[in-house]
Scaffold this motif. Structure first.
Motif, PDB file in Angstrom:
ATOM      1  N   PHE A   1       0.979  -0.902   0.056  1.00  0.00           N
ATOM      2  CA  PHE A   1       0.135   0.143  -0.019  1.00  0.00           C
ATOM      3  C   PHE A   1       1.043   1.115   0.141  1.00  0.00           C
ATOM      4  CE2 PHE A   1      -2.208   3.383   1.725  1.00  0.00           C
ATOM      5  CZ  PHE A   1      -3.797   3.429   1.191  1.00  0.00           C
ATOM      6  N   GLU A   2       1.898   1.164   0.731  1.00  0.00           N
ATOM      7  CA  GLU A   2       2.806   2.546   0.543  1.00  0.00           C
ATOM      8  C   GLU A   2       3.515   2.828  -0.405  1.00  0.00           C
ATOM      9  OE1 GLU A   2       4.336   4.431   4.249  1.00  0.00           O
ATOM     10  OE2 GLU A   2       4.535   2.251   5.041  1.00  0.00           O
TER      11      GLU A   2
ATOM     12  N   GLU B   1       1.307   9.805  -4.790  1.00  0.00           N
ATOM     13  CA  GLU B   1       1.040  10.792  -4.089  1.00  0.00           C
ATOM     14  C   GLU B   1       2.007  11.903  -4.468  1.00  0.00           C
ATOM     15  OE1 GLU B   1       3.912   9.673  -0.584  1.00  0.00           O
ATOM     16  OE2 GLU B   1       5.844   9.690  -1.329  1.00  0.00           O
ATOM     17  N   LYS B   2       2.754  12.528  -5.347  1.00  0.00           N
ATOM     18  CA  LYS B   2       3.064  13.508  -5.895  1.00  0.00           C
ATOM     19  C   LYS B   2       2.016  14.088  -6.831  1.00  0.00           C
ATOM     20  CE  LYS B   2       7.494  15.697  -8.417  1.00  0.00           C
ATOM     21  NZ  LYS B   2       8.767  15.035  -8.835  1.00  0.00           N
ATOM     22  N   ARG B   3       1.714  13.784  -7.952  1.00  0.00           N
ATOM     23  CA  ARG B   3       0.445  13.577  -8.826  1.00  0.00           C
ATOM     24  C   ARG B   3      -0.874  13.926  -8.106  1.00  0.00           C
ATOM     25  NH1 ARG B   3      -0.297  11.702 -14.031  1.00  0.00           N
ATOM     26  NH2 ARG B   3       2.211  11.922 -13.994  1.00  0.00           N
TER      27      ARG B   3
ATOM     28  N   VAL C   1       1.109   4.330  -3.012  1.00  0.00           N
ATOM     29  CA  VAL C   1       1.391   6.029  -2.253  1.00  0.00           C
ATOM     30  C   VAL C   1       2.247   6.860  -2.894  1.00  0.00           C
ATOM     31  CG1 VAL C   1       1.107   7.467  -0.519  1.00  0.00           C
ATOM     32  CG2 VAL C   1      -0.442   5.046  -0.188  1.00  0.00           C
ATOM     33  N   THR C   2       3.140   6.037  -2.742  1.00  0.00           N
ATOM     34  CA  THR C   2       4.431   6.453  -3.156  1.00  0.00           C
ATOM     35  C   THR C   2       4.771   6.817  -4.359  1.00  0.00           C
ATOM     36  OG1 THR C   2       5.883   5.288  -1.564  1.00  0.00           O
ATOM     37  CG2 THR C   2       7.546   6.383  -3.450  1.00  0.00           C
TER      38      THR C   2
END
Ligand SMILES: [Zn+2]
Lengths: 232, 77
Positions: free
Chosen positions: A22-23, A30-32, A26-27
């Protein structure tokens, strides 16, 4: 595309209880998500709140996520709705006006600065300068155009969903999107257009016009971008 | 079809949602009108730029907070 496509294995693992998977998801996104929220809200702090809310909500609703939607699009839709809530809370409805008569009937501005771009989007995105120009061009758009552009073209929401999210008609979404696209095009073409290949707008269609001279350069036909550049 | 008419349905063309009959007319116009062709190409590239650009860096301290909030929520599920 490949990153998006390869979200599936991670999604399956995350659903089976793998926090690392899951992380990793996210990584990847997350930037988008942060960029879209930041563009909508024009404020770092609010964009951070929305980003956090988006991923918490994604975590809560992971079991309900349908595989036929792309994970990235799903996240952007959640982020967009969260950002709109902040905008409404912040300024009331004035930022996102309901029907706007001028939009429904008004014509659209005709393109003025017409020239093929000298670099491809991929090449342009390699420089910080381009990113600064993108921020500035978007900042110049009125909120009602900027939001429609971000919802439709960046978050890839449908006309119907965009209309519902903003509380305006579908016709209004279409006109605002056209204006947003034209205004951004105008601004960016002044920056990225090849001025030696600048051309006159076609004033009418009845007769072919002779080649014209603009900015010292002879403008001829057949110098536009190759067909391969034209499909997205 | 005139340039202004083309402009009016430009969204539908760019989004690939245009009526097939009108689409032929549109293509014919584009084939003989370089300015319109360039405008369409400019718009497609404009959209691509905004889709692909990540012009805002995620602040490192925020990223740490985000991930720790997610880990907390994950454990409490
Ligand atoms: Zn034309």
């Amino acid at each position: 595309m490949s990153i998006v496509d390869s979200d599936s294995p991670l999604l399956s693992r995350a659903r089976e209880g793998d926090l690392t998977a899951f992380e990793e998801l996210v990584t990847r996104h997350e930037k988008r998500v942060y960029a879209v929220a930041r563009r909508m809200l024009r404020n770092d702090h609010d964009a951070q709140d929305v980003t956090q809310e988006t991923f918490l909500s994604a975590l809560d609703h992971l079991p309900r996520f349908r595989e036929e939607t792309r994970f990235g699009s799903w996240l952007l839709t959640i982020a967009t709705h969260a950002a709109l809530k902040v905008i409404r809370r912040r300024k009331g409805l004035e930022l996102v006006p309901l029907e706007d008569a001028a939009d429904a009937i008004g014509g659209v501005p005709t393109p003025e600065w017409i020239a093929p771009w000298s670099r491809s989007p991929v090449e342009l995105l390699e420089t910080r300068e381009t990113l600064r120009h993108l921020v500035a061009a978007l900042d110049e758009l009125a909120d009602k155009y900027r939001l429609v552009f971000l919802l439709r073209d960046v978050a890839r929401m449908s006309v119907r969903d965009t209309a519902a999210a903003l509380g305006i008609s579908e016709a209004n979404v279409k006109v605002r999107l056209l204006r947003a696209r034209l205004q951004l095009r105008e601004r960016l073409t002044r920056l990225f257009g090849d001025s030696t290949r600048r051309m006159e707008p076609h004033r009418h269609d009845e007769q072919p016009e002779p080649p014209s001279v603009l900015g010292g350069a002879l403008v001829t036909s057949g110098t536009v971008a190759a067909p391969s550049d034209r499909d997205i | 079809m005139k340039c202004t008419e083309l402009l009016a349905i430009l969204n539908e063309y760019v989004d690939g949602e245009i009526d097939p009959g009108i689409c032929d007319e549109y293509r014919e116009h584009l084939d003989r009108c370089d300015p319109c062709q360039v405008v369409v190409d400019n718009i497609r590239k404009t959209i691509t730029l905004y889709r692909d650009a990540e012009e805002f860096e995620l602040p490192t301290d925020f990223r740490d907070r985000l991930h720790s909030a997610l880990r907390d929520r994950w454990r409490r599920r």
